[in-house]
Design an enzyme around this catalytic site. Sequence first.
Site, PDB file in Angstrom:
ATOM      1  CG  ASN A  46      -1.842   1.227   1.214  1.00  0.00           C
ATOM      2  OD1 ASN A  46      -2.637   1.205   0.788  1.00  0.00           O
ATOM      3  ND2 ASN A  46      -1.342   2.099   2.154  1.00  0.00           N
ATOM      4  CD  GLU A  47      -1.724   5.766   0.295  1.00  0.00           C
ATOM      5  OE1 GLU A  47      -0.857   6.618   1.030  1.00  0.00           O
ATOM      6  OE2 GLU A  47      -2.378   6.044  -0.487  1.00  0.00           O
ATOM      7  CD1 TRP A  66      -8.971   6.115   4.578  1.00  0.00           C
ATOM      8  CD2 TRP A  66      -8.677   3.996   4.278  1.00  0.00           C
ATOM      9  NE1 TRP A  66      -8.162   5.669   5.684  1.00  0.00           N
ATOM     10  CE2 TRP A  66      -7.961   4.366   5.364  1.00  0.00           C
ATOM     11  CE3 TRP A  66      -8.680   2.819   3.526  1.00  0.00           C
ATOM     12  CZ2 TRP A  66      -7.104   3.398   5.946  1.00  0.00           C
ATOM     13  CZ3 TRP A  66      -7.916   1.868   4.344  1.00  0.00           C
ATOM     14  CH2 TRP A  66      -7.146   2.216   5.398  1.00  0.00           C
ATOM     15  CE  LYS A  78      -8.995  11.094   4.987  1.00  0.00           C
ATOM     16  NZ  LYS A  78      -8.008  10.947   5.954  1.00  0.00           N
TER      17      LYS A  78
HETATM   18  C1  GCB Z   1      -4.024   6.499   2.393  1.00  0.00           C
HETATM   19  C2  GCB Z   1      -3.651   5.207   3.240  1.00  0.00           C
HETATM   20  C3  GCB Z   1      -4.356   5.122   4.592  1.00  0.00           C
HETATM   21  C4  GCB Z   1      -4.638   6.488   5.038  1.00  0.00           C
HETATM   22  C5  GCB Z   1      -5.474   7.315   4.337  1.00  0.00           C
HETATM   23  C6  GCB Z   1      -5.824   8.539   4.664  1.00  0.00           C
HETATM   24  O1  GCB Z   1      -3.983   6.751   1.423  1.00  0.00           O
HETATM   25  O2  GCB Z   1      -3.474   4.201   2.558  1.00  0.00           O
HETATM   26  O3  GCB Z   1      -3.583   4.139   5.369  1.00  0.00           O
HETATM   27  O4  GCB Z   1      -5.293   6.364   6.395  1.00  0.00           O
HETATM   28  O5  GCB Z   1      -4.828   7.546   3.190  1.00  0.00           O
HETATM   29  O6  GCB Z   1      -6.763   8.739   5.560  1.00  0.00           O
HETATM   30  O7  GCB Z   1      -5.108   9.435   4.544  1.00  0.00           O
END
Ligand code: GCB
Length: 889
Positions: free
Chosen positions: A448-449, A600, A621
């Site tokens: 991830n990222e 998310w 979020k």
């Molecule tokens: C992302 C990450 C995640 C974060 C999210 C955020 O891209 O993969 O772990 O929590 O953004 O809320 O910024």
Amino acid sequence: PHAARRLNRQRLRHPVLAVAALALMASGAHAGERRDLPLSAGWQFHQGDVGGAEAPAFNDTGWATVGLPHTWNHLGGTAQRGPDYNATRGAGWYRLRFTPPADYTHAKVWLQFDGASINTEVWLNGRKLGVHQGAFGRFRFDATPALKLGKVNVLAVRTDNSSPSKAGSPTTDVIPMSGDFFLFGGLYRQVSLIATDPVHIDMLDWGGPGLYAHTDSVDGHTAIIAVTARVKNDAAQARQVVVKTAIVDAQGVPVATDSHPLSLAAGALEEPEQSLSVPNPHLWDGRTDPYLYQVVTRVETADGQMLDQVTQPLGIRSFRFDPDQGFFLNGRHVSLHGVSRHQDRPGKGWAITPADQAQDMDIMLDLGINTLRLAHYQHDQAIYDLADKDGVVVWAEIPLVNRTAPETPEGDKGVTSAAFADNADSQLHELIKQNYNHPSVVTWSIGNEVNLMASFGRGVSKARPLLTRLNQAAYDLDHTRPTTMADCCEPWPDQPKPGLDVVAEITDLLGYNRYQGWYYDKPEDLGPVLDRLHKLHPRLPLSVSEYGAGGALTQHTDQAQAGVVYAKGHFHPEELESRLHEIWWAQLKARPYLWGTFIWNMFDFASDSRTEGDMVDTNDKGLVSYDRTVKKDVFFFYKADWSDQPVLHLNGRRYVDRAYPVTDVQAYSNAATARLTLNGRDLGTAPCPEHICRWPAVRLDVGDNVLVASADIGGKAIGDSLTWRFGGRADEIRIRAGASAGLTTAAGARYGSDAFVTGGTPHDRNPGPEFGKPDTTPPAVTGTPDPVLFETYREGAFRYHVPVPAGRYQVTLHFVEPALAAGARVFDVAANGGVVVKRLDVAAEAGGPLKALDRTVSVEVKGGDGLELDFRPVTGQAIVCAIDVVAAR
Ligand code: GCB
């Protein structure tokens, strides 16, 4: 024969009877059944390090008595920060005295940890059994040599969740190095003692079941199921055994069986493969029909005595991903829409119970998901089991987050240590082995990222070699599922980012984490950005692995639905979260090439790097609050679209004390139309296109406003109601221009956030501390008791349409020149067409920038059309900080 079969089915309906079904295949009696002793209660716990605690005689009388699951960390969901989280990352010791039954004779005994965080060392009766590195996978040790049957045994466990960047930490090479989530410490899942026969299905296969089944082929008539059992002979002599496998249907009836004789040398491990043919297979068909079989494999002696038996879930299904058409399950297109989920809760951290897992799944099913990203690591088996049972398609992943190299100066140059790469590989082995049999899982994510740091200009990403290794490992472990990963930062071809790897096309599938309109760009950019990526990778099936916005339960803004949407630092009004999702979802829904979309996040979660919304150490979020008690408005937006239950939900139920006497009212519904009343007055029936019903410019009563919405869905009446309060006056409106939040001045005047406006752009000289950005304090404005009122402004050519009834009004306009010198900005203001402020030069009149200037004019409003204030630039752009429209009294 018919009746007999029915009888048979009834007798076998109970799942436990699957065991009996298999017994029918056996020719004789059986003895060796596995025994599972949970070690949940009566642990002694000490937070911090202590010398010699592994010794049986160590005195732990002063320690706390705890039960599992357990963690010492409690983080997130609070307005105030507790003790510094760093202080609570470190060692935690657990000790347990237990007496295994004396009749485990001739057995092998295994200690099983369903997950422990992060680095775990285990001693039994002073003898070290081993170390496990990684917070998420299940692991087992052979306890036989150290165990004393029928006597008191002392189990000592040291867990350590120190940060990898701490000198001497045992986690320096353990993924993840970092991430936007807190790594809770301790024995946060269950521990048990499992006794098997010396001849058994393998217990030391990366924590996996030792029994692996997949569908080799399936058509309307037959499914061919390949089953591999790893059979281990830990006895000192060679053994002749028979491996018997049955596929048992949901009624407990065996529908296919196979028997395989096997010679096992002393110490040998054999992996016989059995192929079973299931006639007329009943498919696992997602949420429509998540039909489950079970695979039961039993090892018997040649004369029919049972030695060991393992049962695993089996869902017979086929699936594929298409770069232009998305996801197909059993040949049928399914548009996958769902969420990501973290495994923590307030107070409990990761130490959650099966009831918590079930509640989470219930809330997600109620929302109407058909897919789930279990981010950013392996979750407890309970949730994969629930996904199997409920037909939810799962994205499973390892915690290779943000960094593909250790947190060292070397790592910042992208240099991955062998230990780091091996740990990532081990955690991938655990993920795949332990979850291989779950029909819900359709893809393995290997990261991830991984180039986020490089995109921030911190360190270099050289992710490709490690990702290539992990991708290959995933194929070797499982050829039935494609790989995927979640990318944050792929640069445009015309905007190269030096030092940043493009990781697309390493894995079979890809997910993009996209935050257009939240962290960057505008919300309307999401679709076009995805189209560009799709064009760039035309053969790569794409998903949106993350999109989302913060939503605080106690923070609110006016008229977000009318188009005034922007976030400010930690101010995350719930209405903005809703609005952004409305804009995003319309674009995602219109792109059938996406194989899946994942919000998310489902729930707010703990993240020690954050202060946002109204909470510290929390990422807000979620569609649902951290404690799972509050479904935010936006939950019902998706539920209206995704679920087949009737939905009618009035929005803004937490924004009770309203700033304006006139406001839009909005509801989410899957009804075609909905009707609204206010204090019993009919406000009419509104259509609900795209599940959004809207009643524009509703005039509130002074005092309580009871809003009641009603609709008819398929002949069923459905309703919702809420009560707002308006404590102001109908003929008084104060607008804070350019601001997403309202404000009450020192003198008690209440301003709402920016509203009733078209044109111009909002500005905030004090955007507040934002994630990843330094805090800023703007230079103060002088000449006013309320400098904060002058921190925001609207600029450009714009109009406010202020909904006041007919009458005479005092209109006060508040200005400040943020930066320009006299002469650079000159504008007129017209009220209902007549110029009331002519050729205003704020800097010239106030005596320079950052000096407050008020102008009050008297205006007559005739008829019901309200007051239109038109800001007309003459030189440069017009500007205003706040507007008071107050009836002349
Ligand atoms: C992302 C990450 C995640 C974060 C999210 C955020 O891209 O993969 O772990 O929590 O953004 O809320 O910024």
